[in-house]
Design a protein around this motif. Structure first.
Motif, PDB file in Angstrom:
ATOM      1  N   ASN A  74       0.834  -1.214   0.000  1.00 28.01           N
ATOM      2  CA  ASN A  74       0.000   0.000   0.000  1.00 28.01           C
ATOM      3  C   ASN A  74       0.862   1.255   0.000  1.00 28.01           C
ATOM      4  OD1 ASN A  74       0.896  -0.097   2.615  1.00 28.01           O
ATOM      5  ND2 ASN A  74      -1.081   0.406   3.525  1.00 28.01           N
ATOM      6  N   ARG A 107      -4.575   3.525  -0.537  1.00 26.19           N
ATOM      7  CA  ARG A 107      -4.546   3.094   0.865  1.00 26.19           C
ATOM      8  C   ARG A 107      -5.939   2.921   1.429  1.00 26.19           C
ATOM      9  NH1 ARG A 107      -0.030   7.365   2.007  1.00 26.19           N
ATOM     10  NH2 ARG A 107       1.766   6.250   1.172  1.00 26.19           N
ATOM     11  N   ALA A 108      -6.917   3.597   0.834  1.00 31.99           N
ATOM     12  CA  ALA A 108      -8.283   3.345   1.258  1.00 31.99           C
ATOM     13  C   ALA A 108      -8.714   1.951   0.799  1.00 31.99           C
ATOM     14  CB  ALA A 108      -9.210   4.409   0.683  1.00 31.99           C
ATOM     15  N   VAL A 110      -6.435  -0.574   0.202  1.00 31.08           N
ATOM     16  CA  VAL A 110      -5.553  -1.542   0.835  1.00 31.08           C
ATOM     17  C   VAL A 110      -5.248  -1.046   2.257  1.00 31.08           C
ATOM     18  CG1 VAL A 110      -3.372  -2.772   0.639  1.00 31.08           C
ATOM     19  CG2 VAL A 110      -4.545  -2.001  -1.416  1.00 31.08           C
ATOM     20  N   GLY A 111      -6.000  -1.556   3.225  1.00 31.55           N
ATOM     21  CA  GLY A 111      -5.848  -1.089   4.601  1.00 31.55           C
ATOM     22  C   GLY A 111      -4.722  -1.810   5.312  1.00 31.55           C
ATOM     23  N   MET A 112      -4.344  -1.291   6.479  1.00 36.98           N
ATOM     24  CA  MET A 112      -3.180  -1.867   7.149  1.00 36.98           C
ATOM     25  C   MET A 112      -3.339  -1.846   8.668  1.00 36.98           C
ATOM     26  SD  MET A 112       0.722  -1.173   6.270  1.00 36.98           S
ATOM     27  CE  MET A 112       1.906  -2.410   6.719  1.00 36.98           C
TER      28      MET A 112
ATOM     29  N   TYR B 427      -1.962   7.639   7.491  1.00 40.12           N
ATOM     30  CA  TYR B 427      -1.769   7.435   6.049  1.00 40.12           C
ATOM     31  C   TYR B 427      -2.277   6.066   5.637  1.00 40.12           C
ATOM     32  CZ  TYR B 427       1.235  11.546   6.075  1.00 40.12           C
ATOM     33  OH  TYR B 427       1.718  12.819   6.215  1.00 40.12           O
ATOM     34  N   GLY B 428      -2.086   5.080   6.526  1.00 35.95           N
ATOM     35  CA  GLY B 428      -2.524   3.720   6.220  1.00 35.95           C
ATOM     36  C   GLY B 428      -4.023   3.606   6.061  1.00 35.95           C
ATOM     37  N   LEU B 429      -4.747   4.575   6.616  1.00 34.34           N
ATOM     38  CA  LEU B 429      -6.201   4.558   6.451  1.00 34.34           C
ATOM     39  C   LEU B 429      -6.621   5.365   5.236  1.00 34.34           C
ATOM     40  CD1 LEU B 429      -7.209   5.006  10.160  1.00 34.34           C
ATOM     41  CD2 LEU B 429      -7.644   3.013   8.753  1.00 34.34           C
ATOM     42  N   GLY B 430      -5.662   5.865   4.490  1.00 31.26           N
ATOM     43  CA  GLY B 430      -6.004   6.624   3.302  1.00 31.26           C
ATOM     44  C   GLY B 430      -6.247   8.090   3.584  1.00 31.26           C
TER      45      GLY B 430
END
Ligand SMILES: Nc1ncnc2c1ncn2[C@@H]1O[C@H](COP(=O)(O)OP(=O)(O)OP(=O)(O)O)[C@@H](O)[C@H]1O
Ligand SMILES: [Mg+2]
Lengths: 275, 540
Positions: A74, A107-108, A110-112, B427-430
């Motif tokens: 991501n 990234r929306a 592909v979450g992490m 950032y990981g949540l967009g």
């Protein structure tokens, strides 16, 4: 020891999930992925295809590049100044390192969930509502409340926090914080969820809960999980990739890897000879 | 500079209020020295000839009238103290090595080891060299004046000393002045002259004594401590104890100084409030602290209503903060989150240079550049406002520029201190960069940012020079930034500059203002602490 247990596939807690179950379509395709931190090479050309609606486990000794690979998927490596990524990774056929891609949208999708729990310095509710708010997933406050509740329920945290949703998220215990981060990630409703050792801070009960959740999420999401727990990899994943010193040593159906590893290094690692 | 000019420079240097005078004078463009000479001539025409009370050698500023000079055997307390300190340092180093090597020489076995490491034995001996002698010195410094004066007075004829308290203190001062070579121009009673000589001799002898006594004491201390060095000496504990006491003393000095300042402020302010009613002072709308020199002069009463000063301070500080907070905070965000490392490493020190510019230079800038600029833009030719030549706006804007680095540098640090994992999480949540900054980073960094801003506010409230030069001295009660206003600190400065009677309400009012300033800054700090703690609770 471990291999003996794994052979005993009848023992419920080392049950190897039957392969397949997904759509069989490839969701993420990576070829020749090399990553450098400054001059130091962390990944040496990884070719790995991740199937849609399935769980792929990444295993390997510490420092072998599992987190690095996960972060490529991501583009979280973009936030590290000295980090350089080569090769191609495509999501649904689209190169995610291409010029036209929008990392925010990526990234929306592909979450992490990170290795260390990192709740925001906000209330529990606001932590989970953060993603839905910035992506405008809820028009009305009731919708938002529902998303928050459902995400917390799925992460197995709801019953513990429902009476104190406005307390700071940082005030939770380590394991609760990790489940909060999982709830936060699934609240955005991504297509792919990347989990970096999501259970490393959890007790066995919470771990079992998360594993159940992963199994349930598999129906709608594609999941990539890094774990140091062989039994967890065996329990939750359909595919397993073994990394060693920046190389992808072996990638196969989980059942195959654990019962019939092709490579000596894989054999050695899963039987606990080294790692 | 040629000698004549140097003399002129000295004349200018020694006169405080000339500056204000000079600023009011339009300069034809000449060589600066000529201009100063001209101004001085004009000044002297107005105020009478410029006169120094005491002749100075313009080069070294050492009194040349001869008194007290030329005694090579005469040693002052400062000299004696510095020689003694030198001796103590040498003896201390010496003692350290002696103690350490003696401890090293003690034979040890696995069963019986030294209680303390050898270096502690060294410190132990060094402390015995220094501490007793140092205490002796401190005692002497405190008692010297009193003791010697008592001896001198005791030796004087009865007819001079058998007087009231007030005369006695006058007598003491006369003797002291004379002994220190200050020529008051009076012709003195020979007995007093003799007493002054007596005083000088005694203090010289005393200072010699202390030098010798201290050195001997240090040597005895070293000898005594060296005897103590043994296997079982708890040198470490003794040294730690001494360190503990020293640290306590240091913090006591800091605390006592603060208490002393507050008390003196309070005392003088009380004196002022006995002249002027507190209500009139705090809520009066008119500030004109002129007290008439002759009783029949007009406006002899003076008015001490401080409200115009408070509003002036508030207005200028508000303008300054309106400039500094947005610019400082936004540039901090740029430096912390957007700027490439190279830009950051250049921009940050450059911004910090702003904080290093002397405020007088900002004052020039405000008075000569910003004020005309404000007039041009907002004044009759510009937007048509009525702008006076000295305006709160000009001073406030320049003050704002001055305090930008306080806001930006500290905020940049606290934003940087927010853990990377929080950025990753967002950032990981967009989230976009700006969403991450406004919703995660700034809330997490808020306590630090509030601290930075409050620091800047107290800096703005305390700033004097810029306001003196650009906003003027007239106490106007107004909220209009285009008018001239004045602030609390400026008034304090102007009240105390020049020759003042220290018991007139005019001078004392400075202490009243000082007290108010102190209370306000104290409150500001308390509020800041409260805000920070509140957010600490909420955002761990
Ligand atoms: N930010 C970074 N800067 C420099 N080197 C890094 C950075 N992150 C990781 N590395 C290096 O890259 C290599 C792979 O690290 P990575 O974090 O991917 O390992 P990992 O397989 O996730 O290990 P673990 O199981 O301990 O989490 C390591 O040698 C590490 O030192
Ligand atoms: Mg890792």
């Amino acid at each position: 020891m471990v291999s003996k247990m794994i052979d005993a596939t009848t023992t419920p807690w080392v049950q190897v999930t039957a392969p397949g179950g997904g759509t069989g379509r490839i969701k993420i395709r990576s070829s020749g992925v090399k990553v450098y931190y400054g001059d130091k090479q962390a990944l040496k050309g990884i070719n790995l295809d991740i199937a849609e609606n399935s769980v792929t486990a990444l295993i390997g000794p510490s420092g072998c590049g599992k987190s690095t690979y996960l972060r490529c998927l991501n583009r979280m490596n973009d936030t590290i100044d000295r980090c350089r990524v080569e090769g191609t990774i495509s999501l649904d056929g689209e190169d995610i390192y291409g010029r036209t891609i929008d990392t925010v949208q990526l990234r929306a999708r592909v979450g992490m969930v990170f290795q260390k729990p990192n709740p925001f310095p906000k209330s529990i509710f606001d932590n989970v509502a953060y993603g839905p708010r910035i992506h405008g997933l809820a028009r009305r406050i009731e919708d938002l409340e529902e998303i928050v509740q459902r995400s917390l329920e799925r992460a197995g945290l709801w019953s513990e926090v429902k009476s104190r949703l406005l307390d700071p998220g940082t005030g939770l215990s380590g394991g609760q914080q990790q489940r909060l981060c999982i709830a936060r990630a699934i609240a955005v409703n991504p297509e792919v969820i990347l989990m970096d050792e999501p259970c490393s801070a959890l007790d066995p009960i919470a771990t079992a809960h998360i594993e159940e959740l992963i199994d349930e999420l598999r129906a709608n999401y594609t999941i990539v999980i890094v774990t140091h727990n062989m039994q967890q990899a065996a329990r939750v994943s359909q595919k397993t990739a073994f990394f060693h010193l920046g190389d992808l040593v072996e990638f196969n159906d989980t059942a195959e890897i654990f019962t019939n590893p092709r490579d000596d290094k894989t054999q050695g690692y899963i039987t606990g000879r080294y790692g | 500079m040629p000698p004549a000019d140097r003399h002129l420079g000295a004349r200018l240097l020694t006169h405080g209020s000339t500056l204000t005078f000079l600023r009011k004078v339009q300069h034809p463009s000449q060589h600066p020295v000529d201009r100063f000479a001209e101004d001085l001539a004009r000044f002297e025409a107005v105020r009478g000839p410029f006169k120094r009370t005491r002749p100075y050698d313009t080069d070294s500023r050492i009194p040349v009238d001869g008194a007290g000079a030329g005694f090579s055997s005469k040693v002052s307390i400062g000299m004696s103290a510095s020689y003694l300190l030198l001796v103590l340092i040498v003896l201390g180093l010496f003692g350290y090595y002696l103690g350490k090597s003696r401890a090293v020489a003690i034979p040890v076995t696995p069963e019986s080891r030294l209680h303390s490491v050898p270096s502690y034995h060294g410190y132990f001996v060094a402390l015995w060299a220094g501490v007793p002698a140092f205490l002796l010195l401190a005692l002497w410094v405190m008692l010297e004046g009193w003791l010697i004066m008592a001896l001198v007075l005791g030796a004087m004829p009865e007819r001079l000393t058998n007087v009231g308290d007030q005369e006695l203190s006058l007598l003491r001062a006369t003797i002291l002045n004379h002994a220190n070579g200050i020529d008051t121009g009076q012709t003195l009673d020979p007995a007093i002259e003799a007493a002054a000589v007596h005083y000088t001799t005694l203090s010289s002898i005393g200072n010699w004594c202390i030098l010798v006594l201290g050195s001997v004491g240090a040597m005895v201390g070293v000898r005594f401590a060296l005897r103590q060095v043994s296997m079982s000496l708890r040198a470490r504990n003794h040294v730690e104890q001494v360190i503990n006491v020293v640290l306590i003393l240091c913090s006591l000095v800091a605390i006592m100084t603060t208490v002393g300042i507050v008390l003196s402020l309070l005392f003088e302010a009380m004196l002022f409030l006995s002249h002027v009613h507190p209500y009139d002072f705090l809520f009066g709308l008119q500030w004109s602290p002129q007290i008439a020199i002759r009783a029949d002069q007009v406006g002899s009463s003076g008015a001490f209503g401080a409200v115009p000063l408070f509003t002036g301070t508030l207005l200028i500080s508000a303008v300054a903060m309106a400039v500094a907070v947005p610019i400082g905070l936004l540039s901090a965000i740029y430096m912390a989150e957007y700027a490439p490392p190279l830009v950051r490493s250049l921009a940050k020190p450059v911004l910090e240079i702003l904080a290093g510019i002397p405020t007088v230079v900002y004052g020039f800038f405000a008075a000569l550049t910003m004020a005309p600029f404000v007039r041009r833009v907002f004044g009759a030719e510009g937007l048509g406002f009525d702008v006076s030549s000295e305006s709160a706006l000009a001073a406030g804007v320049v003050m704002g520029i001055m305090i930008i680095p306080f806001v930006s540098s500290l905020s940049d640090d606290v934003i940087n201190a927010v853990p990377q994992s929080l950025r990753d999480g967002s950032y990981g949540l967009g989230a976009t960069k700006s969403e991450t900054i406004s919703q995660v980073l700034l809330p997490a960094a808020l306590p630090g940012i509030v601290g930075a801003i409050l620091l800047a506010v107290s800096r703005a409230i305390g700033e004097t020079m810029i306001v003196t030069m650009a906003a003027g001295l007239s106490a106007n009660l107004t909220a209009n930034p285009f008018e001239a206003v004045t602030t609390v600190t400026v008034q304090i400065a102007t009240l105390l500059v020049g020759d003042q009677e220290f018991d007139s309400p005019k001078t004392l009012s400075a202490f009243g203002l000082g007290l108010v300033l102190f209370v306000v800054t104290l409150l500001l700090n308390i509020i800041a602490l409260w805000v920070v703690n509140k957010y600490r609770e909420k955002y761990d």
